[in-house]
Design an enzyme around this catalytic site. Sequence first.
Site, PDB file in Angstrom:
ATOM      1  CB  CYS D  87      -0.967  -0.042   1.187  1.00  0.00           C
ATOM      2  SG  CYS D  87      -2.342   1.095   1.025  1.00  0.00           S
ATOM      3  CG  HIS D 195      -3.378  -3.442   3.636  1.00  0.00           C
ATOM      4  ND1 HIS D 195      -2.424  -2.852   4.421  1.00  0.00           N
ATOM      5  CD2 HIS D 195      -3.927  -2.452   2.894  1.00  0.00           C
ATOM      6  CE1 HIS D 195      -2.393  -1.543   4.172  1.00  0.00           C
ATOM      7  NE2 HIS D 195      -3.291  -1.279   3.251  1.00  0.00           N
ATOM      8  CD  GLU D 197      -0.973  -5.544   6.345  1.00  0.00           C
ATOM      9  OE1 GLU D 197      -0.692  -6.072   5.241  1.00  0.00           O
ATOM     10  OE2 GLU D 197      -1.240  -4.321   6.464  1.00  0.00           O
TER      11      GLU D 197
END
Lengths: 731, 87, 87, 221
Positions: D87, D195, D197
């Site tokens: 990002c 993302h 994660e």
Amino acid sequence: MTNAEPLHRVLGLTDEEAAKIESILGRRPNHLELAMYSVMWSEHCSYKSSKIHLRRLPSDGPHVLVGPGENAGVIDVGDGIAVAIRIESHNHPSAIEPYQGAATGVGGILRDIFTMGARPICLGDSLWFGSPDSPRARWITDGVISGISGYGNAVGVPTLCGETNFDSAYEGNPLVNVMCIGVLPTERLVLARATGTGNLAVLLGSTTGRDGIGGVSVLASAPLEDDDESAQKRPSVQVGDPFEEKRLIEACLELLDAGVVVGIQDLGGAGLTCATSETASRGGVGMDVDVSKVHLRQSGLEPFEVMISESQERMLAIITPDALNKLAEICNKWEVSYSVVGRVVPGNALRVTGPDGEVLAELPASSLADDAPVYNREIQVPAWYEARNFELGSRAPGVGDLGKEWLELMGLPGTGDKSWVYSQYDHQLFLNTVVGPGGDATVLKLKAPGLPKTDKGLAVSIDGNSRWCSLNPRLGAKLVVAESVLNLACAGATPKALVNCLNFGNPENPEVMWQLSETVDGLAEICNALKLPVVGGNVSLYNQSGTTDIPPTPVVATVGLINKLTHRPPGIGLVEGSTLYLLGNYDANVSGSRWAIDLHDYRGGALSEISLPAFSALAELVISLVRQRLVVSIHDISDGGMVTALSEMAIAGGVGFSIGGIQDSAELFSEGPGRVLIGILPQSSQSVVRMAGDLAVPVRELGYCEGDRLAIGGLMNISLGSVAEIWTRPS
Amino acid sequence: MKFKVLVEVDLKAAIADPAGATIERALPALGFENISQVRVGKAIRFSLDAANSEEARQIVQLVCDRLLANPVIEDTSIVVEPVQASD
Amino acid sequence: MKFKVLVEVDLKAAIADPAGATIERALPALGFENISQVRVGKAIRFSLDAANSEEARQIVQLVCDRLLANPVIEDTSIVVEPVQASD
Amino acid sequence: MQISVGVVVFPGSNCEYDVCEALELVGAIPRLVWHNESNLGDVRGLVIPGGFAHGDYLRPGAIAKFSRVMEAVIKFAKDGRPVLGICNGFQILTEAGLLPGALQKNAGLRFICRPELVSISTRDCVITSELAVGSMLSLPINHFEGNYTCDKATLDELLQDDRVVMRYEHNPNGSIDSIAAIANQSKNVVGMMPHPERACDDLLGSTHGLPIFRSLLEAAK
Ligand SMILES: Nc1ncnc2c1ncn2[C@@H]1O[C@H](COP(=O)(O)OP(=O)(O)O)[C@@H](O)[C@H]1O
Ligand SMILES: [Mg+2]
């Protein structure tokens, strides 16, 4: 402004208030002193119209660490963890500059939380706009939502829950309430107190400029007016800087962890005047403040401008002199500016001095913070309320073509899907979001850097309903709390604390004061019954367009605790092959419902009373069912009635239903309190029915979840696709 | 007639400009020491059809007031130029 | 010497400009029919100390290239004006 | 052997702890690297996490690219070590010239936070070795400026060299060729807008991000 107008009136003080100031000082105040009183004694800062009512709210509980009166309420949730919560309005700034008004609202609420030593982990918003058909309301709506998105996302705190309402009553005066929750290791809790003679007062963060001068006294404590003259008088709205705030959060938490800070307070409304007088007054000490030491954005600010400027992203820390080096190191690391602006002194005087040490103002600190006048304003019960009609059945409109009205209701902007709002908010940061926006309560892990490890989780819900509260402010307030608590229950969470934001019209209107007083009594009644402490709140008055007051709009945020958050809660989506049951009483009262008001413009009738013992039993049952994983889907019935709840469940699960057992169409549109829909698999039905019986909660089997149609006996049969299509259509 | 329009929208002088301030803080590290008072505004360009310069200016002023700027925090400045046929 | 600088940063002509398109879409509803080709750029203003105009321009060009614009998608135009002593 | 992976933190970054959590889940030792450090120590891989470095003022990544740590990052990348920008990290890598093109405002001019389906276009880079070409992942996106833009020549080069790493199933932001992630020429530097994660825990609803971190760790070994 006319020349003849005395200064105190220009600043928003009445003649009586000016006289009181003179008697406190024993002399006439100078301009600076008068300016300081005017901001601190404003409605916004002093709660002078609401104070005597707010005292009736219960705020105690064995787990309450900090109640109302500090920057945020704080509760102990065990395992060495405390949770801070706070709600605040930014209504008037958002009316005139929607983006920045909302953005600085978010900035302000965050500071209230990290000033307690808590790391903000969750933002929420309660938004009330005019009709989406109005270009002005649209401009406000888009600006406010992008302002919350722009600030919240960039500052790095997820926005996890909220509500979005549309009603032409808010056309000129939108409501923008923002809520924040923070978490802290219990021992990091700090209070906004100055202590220790000789200690330093250090201003941290942004430079001080001429923006927002008198924001609390002129903008937040008087009606918005539309004429040109007042447009000139209006102080400028501030521009928020989420990047400054992000660094300020990290720097302040690091200062607290390093044990450098004796007390700390954010600068919000009334700026430096508020922060210095409140910390001194709470600590029972005096403070010397040198205005020439304040780091400024532009030169040539008058001392009164420095003292009352509401420039954003600033904090006041009280430290011991030997901690200054450590403070400098931490501030430099985070690129946060600071200046030592004052010292704690014996006595109780707040003394403002200039560059050559000349005394510019000297007044008792507590007189600013605590001696504002308290008004017991006149209260009048409206005539229509005395004459209200309890027997509504005969007058309420009948339901015509059920399928058609069902779709019409689901297509209203207030009922429709809100993902266009919350998809603009980061709602996953910190990897805590187990259930994000879109369901009943938001569910999050209790986790943050530096926090002790725990299995516990939090549930949060924000709720308001001006339709109910207009009809009956006392009962409406109770129903709003009930809905909020039931949202938590649907996530398996026990309610632990509540904060409220009381948005009302002009307090000089006795009927508005009646609404406020009734609301407080309603909140007190249900919170006492549920042993739910009110740990904080905010009052926003003078919300009116022209001379029309907004409907009474109390907004509550509740936070609940999940003891072991090891599984995802069931959620609202229907599951193929499960059976739908209704928990709670039959209720076909459509008074105050979205269906009655938004579709039929029927505003009469009376709300159904809520039985608090029965409600408590229902909430307890729901919590047990969820914790024991006996239900596969669950949703409470509130705004928009069973029609909305059933539709949302079907859309979320992608499964239709075929049900019966509905007594009449009105039951589907009623928003009567204390009803919950559950979906259960066959093997669980016996346990569920037994548990409901044990708690004397009525339970009714409705039918099956299957297929792609919404079918209700002989009453209705529409396709799930048509409901989903109209519900998700952008308004 | 065709006009080329440039509207510059800037934050009022008394209002904080976080973007400008952040750029200003970053410049010394890049070796630029002598730059100050950085302000970041918007430059909005468009084409406009109007009967004459006078009308063009009026329309642009209206567009500024209604859409491009909020006078509560922003100032605007306007440049309107007729487009030469050869353009 | 002191200079007043204006740097305009615009998206390259070949790059779509969502902000401009959004404004353009909103205009007809407000009653403005004759506006087209709306583009939204940045107007960055600052003060600069430099020995002379030539040096000033060079510094500004460097700041543009290194920081103010992304050459992949943006163009810049620069105006540098000496500040009169009386200013 | 325990591999330590650096997570670069700029003022305004906010996903650094989230990335550390994901790295720990796959068995890496995360180490936060402050933006003004010039020495990366013993880290074997790097992640530049999401957030708003320097407030994203001017342009995302415009100021961050001048941080002292970036010299070390560039050298690390040139040495062929694995670097993943997520990002804001992707934006910083393009601004720093480690990846071509630029990330513009979303075509809809709105911030978007929601899961998106992405398909894996190549296994030949440091984050997809554990995945199959054509496999679909549901990964959250969270950005205002994720609209990948480059000129025709650059796009041709990316396609030619098999450097498009992920594509959106339903283009959310106007990205050219629906690009969600790209790699540099040596395939050791990758920028991605989604993302991963945020998709590493069943309790949060998805574990689709784990293979990405596993691949990264593998490349760091
Ligand atoms: N402005 C907003 N910000 C964040 N989330 C929102 C907003 N508006 C609505 N939501 C989310 O959409 C869902 C539906 O909202 P609402 O109908 O008010 O819920 P409920 O009636 O269960 O309280 C909730 O999960 C809520 O958190
Ligand atoms: Mg609910």
